[in-house]
Design a protein around this motif. Structure first.
Motif, short mmCIF file in Angstrom:
data_model
loop_
_atom_site.label_atom_id
_atom_site.label_comp_id
_atom_site.label_asym_id
_atom_site.label_seq_id
_atom_site.Cartn_x
_atom_site.Cartn_y
_atom_site.Cartn_z
N CYS A 150 34.33 -78.17 27.53
CA CYS A 150 33.84 -76.82 27.78
C CYS A 150 34.87 -75.80 27.32
CB CYS A 150 33.61 -76.70 29.28
SG CYS A 150 33.19 -75.08 29.88
N GLY A 154 29.67 -75.85 25.68
CA GLY A 154 30.28 -77.14 25.88
C GLY A 154 29.32 -78.27 25.63
N CYS A 204 32.56 -75.52 34.84
CA CYS A 204 31.82 -76.04 33.69
C CYS A 204 30.96 -77.18 34.22
CB CYS A 204 32.78 -76.57 32.63
SG CYS A 204 33.84 -75.31 31.90
#
Length: 160
Positions: free
Chosen positions: A85, A76, A43
């Protein structure tokens, strides 16, 4: 980190990851607890301040991007140094078991990912479709277990 089994027939698992990082957070799946050829979900903060989700292989020293065909519903936010996220991974094996690791890292000057700093590594293998992953199997500090925190957002900001 939270993990939810969404659908037994398609074997989809939803991940939720939060933590302090100016670059990225990652969740890794290792078959042998030796860093190398580990499936890793990243992420990462993008230039617009949003979050992109990637799949990579962690070689132990570098992340090599892979096709992310099995990632869905990714999204996210980034705010105040915190990445939050969530994403869904489809076609998860119902029989494979993995050691799980969590990390964070910085972005390279060309948008690449510098090697992550591993923050936590589970002591035992877990099945991703198991209904429960205990905090003990992730080697969670007892104070977090006592607080009932299975979300790892607090851990990623700590020095272990």
């Amino acid at each position: 980190m939270a993990r939810h089994l969404l659908n037994l027939s398609t074997l989809s698992v939803q991940y939720e990851v939060s933590g302090e990082s100016l670059g990225y957070l990652c969740v890794g799946l290792s078959k042998d607890k030796v860093q190398g050829d580990d499936e890793t979900y990243i992420c990462a903060k993008n230039a617009q301040g949003g979050i992109n989700v990637f799949k990579a292989s962690f070689t132990g020293s570098a992340l090599q991007l892979l096709p992310a065909n099995d990632i869905q519903s990714a999204g996210g936010t980034f705010s105040g140094g915190m990445i939050t996220c969530s994403f869904v991974v489809t076609k998860v094996s119902s029989t494979d078991q993995f050691f799980i690791f969590l990390g964070k890292g910085t972005l390279g000057t060309n948008g690449s990912f510098n090697a992550p700093q591993i923050q936590l590594f589970s002591d035992t293998k877990v099945g991703l479709t198991d209904l429960f992953i205990s905090s003990a199997s992730l080697n969670v500090p007892s104070i977090l277990t006592a607080a009932g925190a299975l979300l790892i957002y607090a851990w990623l900001g700590l020095e272990l």
